[in-house]
Motif scaffolding. Structure first.
Motif, PDB file in Angstrom:
ATOM      1  N   HIS A  49      -1.044   1.608   4.695  1.00 51.46           N
ATOM      2  CA  HIS A  49      -1.776   2.745   3.693  1.00 51.46           C
ATOM      3  C   HIS A  49      -1.186   3.846   4.501  1.00 51.46           C
ATOM      4  N   TRP A  77      -0.975  -5.249   4.088  1.00 49.74           N
ATOM      5  CA  TRP A  77      -0.294  -3.874   3.433  1.00 49.74           C
ATOM      6  C   TRP A  77      -0.380  -2.860   4.136  1.00 49.74           C
ATOM      7  N   HIS A 101      -5.644   3.385  -6.088  1.00 50.90           N
ATOM      8  CA  HIS A 101      -4.855   2.726  -7.149  1.00 50.90           C
ATOM      9  C   HIS A 101      -4.167   1.661  -6.536  1.00 50.90           C
ATOM     10  N   LYS A 102      -3.036   1.802  -5.517  1.00 50.82           N
ATOM     11  CA  LYS A 102      -2.247   1.079  -4.828  1.00 50.82           C
ATOM     12  C   LYS A 102      -3.272  -0.341  -4.222  1.00 50.82           C
ATOM     13  N   ARG A 103      -4.194   0.228  -3.655  1.00 46.09           N
ATOM     14  CA  ARG A 103      -5.154  -1.007  -3.117  1.00 46.09           C
ATOM     15  C   ARG A 103      -5.683  -1.767  -4.198  1.00 46.09           C
ATOM     16  N   ASN A 135       0.864   4.741  -7.973  1.00 48.09           N
ATOM     17  CA  ASN A 135       0.741   4.512  -6.557  1.00 48.09           C
ATOM     18  C   ASN A 135       0.341   5.199  -5.455  1.00 48.09           C
ATOM     19  N   SER A 136      -1.062   5.381  -5.790  1.00 50.20           N
ATOM     20  CA  SER A 136      -1.852   6.363  -4.877  1.00 50.20           C
ATOM     21  C   SER A 136      -3.022   5.530  -4.521  1.00 50.20           C
ATOM     22  N   GLN A 194      -4.306  -2.322  -7.344  1.00 48.32           N
ATOM     23  CA  GLN A 194      -3.210  -3.212  -8.129  1.00 48.32           C
ATOM     24  C   GLN A 194      -2.997  -4.181  -7.040  1.00 48.32           C
ATOM     25  N   LYS A 195      -2.776  -4.139  -5.618  1.00 48.78           N
ATOM     26  CA  LYS A 195      -2.886  -5.238  -4.754  1.00 48.78           C
ATOM     27  C   LYS A 195      -4.025  -6.226  -4.966  1.00 48.78           C
TER      28      LYS A 195
END
Length: 173
Positions: free
Chosen positions: A147, A145, A8-10, A4-5, A12-13
Motif C-alpha cells: 500500500h 500486496w 480502489h486498488k484494494r 489505481n488508488s 480491485q484486488k
C-alpha cells in the motif's frame, strides 16, 4: 476496472481474488456493516448480507443463524479481541478474508476517539495462518500486496516495498 488508488486498488484486488475462488451469484455473509465495497460485489453478481454493527466478540447470533456457504471478512478481524470463536462457530465452509499486516517500521493503528475503529491485532502472515488453522480452516490460496503512500520519506519508501495487506482463501469440511 477500478482506478489505481486507495481504496480502489484494494477493492480491485479483493474482487479479483474472491472471483478466483467463489463464483457469482454466490451468497456471501460479509462481516462488518455495509461499506463501499458491497455495491461493487453486488455489481459483480454476488448477493451480500452484512452484519449490523454488533460486537462480534460478544454477539455471534448473526453468525450462528446464518446458513451462507461463504463468509467474507475484509479488514475486520484486527478489530476483534478474539476472532477464534467466530471462526470456529460459523456454518460457512469457505472463507475469504483479508487483514492488515504488521509493519515493523510503523506502530499499530489506534484511534483514541472511535471505539470501533481500533486495531487489537495487526497480524504477521504466519499468525493469521495459525489462527485459521486452530479454528479448523485449511488455507488454499494467499495474496499479499503493498500500500504505497505518495509522500517523501523513509516510511513511504518502505511502504512501496513492504506488503501491507494479506488475503486468504480457506475451506473446511
Amino acid at each position: 476496472m477500478y482506478e489505481n488508488s486507495f481504496p480502489h486498488k484494494r477493492y480491485q484486488k479483493t474482487i479479483s481474488f474472491l472471483k478466483k475462488h467463489v463464483q457469482p451469484p454466490e451468497d456471501l455473509l460479509d462481516l462488518g456493516v455495509r461499506n463501499p465495497l458491497v455495491p461493487l460485489l453486488e455489481k459483480e453478481g454476488y448477493t451480500v448480507r452484512n452484519t449490523t454493527g454488533e460486537d462480534l466478540d460478544l454477539d455471534l447470533n448473526t453468525i450462528l443463524n446464518d446458513t451462507s456457504k461463504v463468509l467474507t471478512a475484509f479488514e475486520i478481524f484486527e478489530h476483534m479481541l478474539s476472532p477464534l470463536p467466530l471462526l470456529m462457530q460459523t456454518k460457512a465452509t469457505q472463507l475469504v478474508a483479508s487483514v492488515p499486516l504488521k509493519l515493523w517500521f510503523s506502530p499499530a493503528y489506534q484511534s483514541k476517539t472511535d471505539l470501533w475503529d481500533r486495531h487489537y491485532h495487526e497480524f504477521e502472515d504466519w499468525q493469521f495462518d495459525w489462527l485459521l488453522q486452530k479454528a479448523g480452516w485449511t488455507i488454499k490460496d494467499r495474496l499479499q500486496w503493498v500500500h504505497p503512500v505518495n509522500k517523501i520519506g523513509i516510511r513511504p519508501l518502505l511502504r512501496k516495498i513492504t506488503p501491507r495487506y494479506y488475503m486468504v482463501y480457506a475451506e473446511r469440511l
